[in-house]
Write a protein that holds these residues in place. Structure first.
Motif, mmCIF file in Angstrom:
data_model
loop_
_atom_site.group_PDB
_atom_site.id
_atom_site.type_symbol
_atom_site.label_atom_id
_atom_site.label_comp_id
_atom_site.label_asym_id
_atom_site.label_seq_id
_atom_site.Cartn_x
_atom_site.Cartn_y
_atom_site.Cartn_z
ATOM 1 N N THR A 24 0.835 -1.203 0.000
ATOM 2 C CA THR A 24 0.000 0.000 0.000
ATOM 3 C C THR A 24 0.863 1.244 0.000
ATOM 4 O OG1 THR A 24 -1.674 -1.197 1.281
ATOM 5 C CG2 THR A 24 -1.857 1.201 1.190
ATOM 6 N N PRO A 25 0.656 2.174 -0.936
ATOM 7 C CA PRO A 25 1.452 3.402 -0.959
ATOM 8 C C PRO A 25 1.038 4.357 0.146
ATOM 9 C CG PRO A 25 -0.214 3.470 -2.673
ATOM 10 C CD PRO A 25 -0.308 2.102 -2.056
ATOM 11 N N THR A 26 1.964 5.202 0.548
ATOM 12 C CA THR A 26 1.647 6.261 1.505
ATOM 13 C C THR A 26 0.862 7.359 0.786
ATOM 14 O OG1 THR A 26 3.706 7.453 1.052
ATOM 15 C CG2 THR A 26 3.770 5.766 2.770
ATOM 16 N N PRO A 27 0.238 8.268 1.512
ATOM 17 C CA PRO A 27 -0.538 9.328 0.844
ATOM 18 C C PRO A 27 0.275 10.155 -0.151
ATOM 19 C CG PRO A 27 -1.127 9.218 3.160
ATOM 20 C CD PRO A 27 0.005 8.270 2.975
ATOM 21 N N ILE A 28 1.511 10.489 0.177
ATOM 22 C CA ILE A 28 2.306 11.280 -0.750
ATOM 23 C C ILE A 28 2.645 10.471 -1.998
ATOM 24 C CG2 ILE A 28 4.486 10.662 0.381
ATOM 25 C CD1 ILE A 28 3.649 14.016 -1.338
ATOM 26 N N GLN A 29 2.864 9.170 -1.841
ATOM 27 C CA GLN A 29 3.140 8.314 -2.992
ATOM 28 C C GLN A 29 1.906 8.164 -3.868
ATOM 29 O OE1 GLN A 29 4.475 4.775 -1.023
ATOM 30 N NE2 GLN A 29 6.513 5.607 -0.545
ATOM 31 N N ALA A 30 0.762 7.954 -3.251
ATOM 32 C CA ALA A 30 -0.474 7.807 -4.022
ATOM 33 C C ALA A 30 -0.836 9.094 -4.753
ATOM 34 C CB ALA A 30 -1.616 7.393 -3.085
ATOM 35 N N GLY A 31 -0.464 10.237 -4.182
ATOM 36 C CA GLY A 31 -0.799 11.498 -4.826
ATOM 37 C C GLY A 31 0.198 11.937 -5.873
ATOM 38 N N ALA A 32 1.491 11.603 -5.713
ATOM 39 C CA ALA A 32 2.531 12.115 -6.604
ATOM 40 C C ALA A 32 2.830 11.201 -7.775
ATOM 41 C CB ALA A 32 3.808 12.357 -5.803
ATOM 42 N N ILE A 33 2.714 9.904 -7.616
ATOM 43 C CA ILE A 33 3.127 8.976 -8.675
ATOM 44 C C ILE A 33 2.273 9.108 -9.942
ATOM 45 C CG2 ILE A 33 3.273 6.522 -9.274
ATOM 46 C CD1 ILE A 33 4.350 5.991 -6.488
ATOM 47 N N PRO A 34 0.929 9.151 -9.865
ATOM 48 C CA PRO A 34 0.141 9.253 -11.109
ATOM 49 C C PRO A 34 0.474 10.474 -11.970
ATOM 50 C CG PRO A 34 -1.255 8.541 -9.303
ATOM 51 C CD PRO A 34 0.049 8.930 -8.703
ATOM 52 N N PRO A 35 0.517 11.719 -11.428
ATOM 53 C CA PRO A 35 0.881 12.845 -12.300
ATOM 54 C C PRO A 35 2.326 12.767 -12.796
ATOM 55 C CG PRO A 35 0.674 13.586 -10.022
ATOM 56 C CD PRO A 35 0.150 12.194 -10.073
ATOM 57 N N ALA A 36 3.220 12.195 -12.002
ATOM 58 C CA ALA A 36 4.608 12.046 -12.455
ATOM 59 C C ALA A 36 4.691 11.103 -13.644
ATOM 60 C CB ALA A 36 5.485 11.545 -11.310
ATOM 61 N N LEU A 37 3.915 10.028 -13.615
ATOM 62 C CA LEU A 37 3.907 9.086 -14.744
ATOM 63 C C LEU A 37 3.313 9.729 -15.997
ATOM 64 C CD1 LEU A 37 2.805 5.781 -12.953
ATOM 65 C CD2 LEU A 37 5.051 6.305 -13.907
ATOM 66 N N GLU A 38 2.477 10.740 -15.821
ATOM 67 C CA GLU A 38 1.903 11.455 -16.956
ATOM 68 C C GLU A 38 2.856 12.497 -17.534
ATOM 69 O OE1 GLU A 38 -1.699 13.119 -15.525
ATOM 70 O OE2 GLU A 38 -2.678 11.188 -15.150
ATOM 71 N N GLY A 39 4.018 12.679 -16.893
ATOM 72 C CA GLY A 39 4.989 13.651 -17.382
ATOM 73 C C GLY A 39 4.804 15.045 -16.853
ATOM 74 N N ARG A 40 3.951 15.255 -15.872
ATOM 75 C CA ARG A 40 3.687 16.585 -15.321
ATOM 76 C C ARG A 40 4.714 16.935 -14.240
ATOM 77 N NH1 ARG A 40 -2.275 17.828 -13.542
ATOM 78 N NH2 ARG A 40 -1.180 19.836 -13.322
ATOM 79 N N ASP A 41 4.907 18.233 -14.039
ATOM 80 C CA ASP A 41 5.710 18.681 -12.906
ATOM 81 C C ASP A 41 4.925 18.451 -11.617
ATOM 82 O OD1 ASP A 41 7.548 19.456 -14.745
ATOM 83 O OD2 ASP A 41 7.378 21.618 -14.371
ATOM 84 N N VAL A 42 5.653 18.107 -10.563
ATOM 85 C CA VAL A 42 5.017 17.774 -9.285
ATOM 86 C C VAL A 42 5.677 18.588 -8.176
ATOM 87 C CG1 VAL A 42 4.605 15.980 -7.565
ATOM 88 C CG2 VAL A 42 4.354 15.460 -9.999
ATOM 89 N N LEU A 43 4.850 19.182 -7.327
ATOM 90 C CA LEU A 43 5.315 19.855 -6.121
ATOM 91 C C LEU A 43 4.738 19.099 -4.930
ATOM 92 C CD1 LEU A 43 6.618 22.150 -4.510
ATOM 93 C CD2 LEU A 43 4.565 23.526 -4.942
ATOM 94 N N GLY A 44 5.591 18.351 -4.236
ATOM 95 C CA GLY A 44 5.136 17.524 -3.124
ATOM 96 C C GLY A 44 5.529 18.117 -1.783
ATOM 97 N N ILE A 45 4.548 18.274 -0.911
ATOM 98 C CA ILE A 45 4.790 18.803 0.431
ATOM 99 C C ILE A 45 4.280 17.781 1.434
ATOM 100 C CG2 ILE A 45 4.375 20.703 2.034
ATOM 101 C CD1 ILE A 45 3.734 22.443 -0.387
ATOM 102 N N ALA A 46 5.176 17.259 2.224
ATOM 103 C CA ALA A 46 4.783 16.255 3.220
ATOM 104 C C ALA A 46 5.837 16.201 4.306
ATOM 105 C CB ALA A 46 4.624 14.875 2.575
ATOM 106 N N GLN A 47 5.408 15.853 5.497
ATOM 107 C CA GLN A 47 6.344 15.751 6.605
ATOM 108 C C GLN A 47 7.331 14.631 6.350
ATOM 109 O OE1 GLN A 47 3.186 15.078 9.411
ATOM 110 N NE2 GLN A 47 3.804 12.963 9.746
ATOM 111 N N THR A 48 8.484 14.724 6.979
ATOM 112 C CA THR A 48 9.530 13.745 6.758
ATOM 113 C C THR A 48 9.114 12.370 7.271
ATOM 114 O OG1 THR A 48 11.886 13.306 7.121
ATOM 115 C CG2 THR A 48 10.662 14.225 8.967
ATOM 116 N N GLY A 49 9.627 11.350 6.610
ATOM 117 C CA GLY A 49 9.316 9.975 6.995
ATOM 118 C C GLY A 49 8.040 9.428 6.387
ATOM 119 N N THR A 50 7.496 10.104 5.358
ATOM 120 C CA THR A 50 6.249 9.648 4.740
ATOM 121 C C THR A 50 6.462 8.971 3.391
ATOM 122 O OG1 THR A 50 5.947 11.868 3.799
ATOM 123 C CG2 THR A 50 4.870 11.410 5.909
#
Length: 486
Positions: A24-50
């Motif tokens: 199971t992916p973490t919330p930041i992984q579930a949110g960032a991976i799909p747009p990254a695979l589409e070739g979009r720029d991603v700005l990810g903000i999450a606490q450390t260790g996520t």
């Protein structure tokens, strides 16, 4: 519930994720991976260790599976603020790319340029580097960044703290305008926001937690420490640290102890070792080989306590760290978030305890303002032992105090009846006593015997006084007596 298999990752990447034991992916992984695979720029903000590292590593491997790297022209670039974080990213890449033929190179300080040049000359798909070492290779003409397709900036706020922002801006300008950019950070300072607005194109913003929040699975506490004396503050503070560690008992299986200054890292580590704790220091002044060895011992459990500066606050992905002790309150509030993020990782519970001296109360207030929570106050440990003399550095004041005490004892001995009795009992020959009405003459070699005998028989100290040592007296008695010319 979203699973990695739902994120459209490459089958070889999914197999590597499964081999690593993740489903199971973490919330930041579930949110960032799909747009990254589409070739979009991603700005990810999450606490450390996520799990931010996997958020860009997994899509990078999936996107780079086709194609071939050319000599000195990497296809992707990952920038990290510290050597430890760069090495951690490289380890993640090895884990998730094990079923592919992608190649990588790690450019960090403390390693010879020659070995790194050989890797670059062969061509690499992924280049992982710290900004300073990357620009060193570029200025030597050993590296071209015109072939970069994907660029990742990890721990951007730490880049700002370490003064890397000018280097980051220059590196951005050396890469193609058509690149894909993935930008990750735990906090968003205004300067970071300016860079994202300048170099990212319509990014997908993923904010899974409020910026600068701390994990709810981490038990926090702060001990308000006030030394008994200013010159004993450091010694008593180290004693308090040991008491905090002992108070956690068996729950403290291992821990990272953070200090603000490198010199304190060495002193605290040495103090813990003297008192029987399995501890070792790590900071930026140590050789890279020694730093990596110490980290490996801590990962494998050979080392229980890692005393660190903020160079280790980011990039240490050791899932089983049970405790974090802040020996010093961090001077930058954001560093507190990253420090305590070394524990309670991957959903585990952890504890973060801190010692706050009166001079640090302002920094503590800044931290509580940033995280928007009051850190619970801890009661002083009962039975805190008095600081050991061999634990502290040499203290001059107590030594001077003891010397004054001895002098007082000597003065009392001079005035005692016993001393007077000994003085009166000293043999004195009347024929050799000088006439007080005559001036005394002293030769360059010393006084005559008559002068010496008078001094020994008189209660009024003259010269060495009543305490003329016997061996000195005997040395004069052994000489032939010479009439006093006075």
């Amino acid at each position: 519930m979203t699973k990695f298999s739902d994120l459209k990752l490459d089958p070889k990447v999914l197999k590597a994720v499964e081999d690593a034991g993740y489903e199971t992916p973490t919330p930041i992984q579930a949110g960032a991976i799909p747009p990254a695979l589409e070739g979009r720029d991603v700005l990810g903000i999450a606490q450390t260790g996520t799990g931010k590292t996997a958020s860009f590593t997994l899509p990078m491997i999936s996107l780079l599976k086709r194609g071939r790297a050319r000599a000195r022209m990497p296809r992707s670039l990952v920038l990290a603020p510290t050597r430890e974080l760069a090495a951690q990213v490289a380890e993640n890449f090895d884990t998730y790319a094990q079923h592919t033929k992608l190649t990588k190179a790690l450019l960090i300080g403390g390693v010879s340029f020659g070995e790194q040049d050989k890797l670059i000359d062969r061509g690499v798909d992924v280049l992982i580097a710290t900004p300073g070492r990357l620009l060193d290779h570029f200025e030597r003409g050993k590296l071209l960044l015109t072939g970069v397709q994907i660029m990742v900036v990890d721990e951007a706020d730490r880049m700002l703290d370490m003064g890397f922002i000018p280097d980051i801006e220059r590196i951005f300008q050396l890469t193609p305008f058509t690149r894909q950019t993935l930008f990750f950070s735990a906090t968003m300072a205004p300067e970071i926001e300016r860079i994202t607005n300048t170099f990212l194109s319509n990014p997908e913003k993923i904010e899974v937690a409020r910026a600068a929040t701390t994990g709810e699975n981490i038990k926090q506490g702060v001990l308000m420490f006030k030394p008994s004396r200013r010159d004993r503050a450091a010694t008593e503070k180290r004693s308090m640290l040991r008491k905090l560690i002992d108070g956690e008992g068996e729950a403290c299986t291992n821990a990272i102890i953070f200090c603000n200054r490198k010199v304190d890292v060495d002193i605290v580590a040495k103090s813990l070792k003297k008192n029987g704790y399995n501890a070792a220091p790590i900071h930026g002044d140590l050789d890279q080989s020694q730093r990596m060895k110490t980290l490996e011992e801590f990962r494998t459990g050979t080392l229980q306590f890692l005393v660190a500066s903020d160079v280790a606050a980011r990039g240490l992905d050791i899932p089983a760290v049970s405790h974090v002790f802040n020996y010093d309150v961090p001077s930058h509030a954001e560093d507190y978030v990253h420090r305590i993020g070394r524990t309670g990782r991957a959903g585990r519970s952890g504890a973060a305890l801190m010692i706050c001296a009166p001079i640090d109360e302002k920094n503590l207030a800044d931290i509580e303002r940033l995280v928007q929570n009051e850190i619970p106050r801890l009661d002083a440990p009962e039975g805190t032992p008095a600081p050991k003399a061999d634990d502290a550095e040499a203290e001059e004041k107590p030594k001077r105090s003891r010397s004054r005490s001895r002098r007082k004892q000597d003065d009392a001995a001079e005035e005692s009846p016993a001393a007077e009795a000994v003085s009166e009992a000293a043999p004195v020959q009347e024929s050799e006593q000088p006439d007080d009405s005559e001036p005394r003459r002293r030769s360059r070699g010393g006084r005559g015997r008559s002068d010496r005998s008078s001094d020994r028989g008189s209660k009024t100290p003259q010269g060495l006084g009543d305490h003329l040592p016997d061996f000195i007296a005997r040395s004069f008695e052994d000489r032939a007596e010479t009439p006093d010319p006075g």
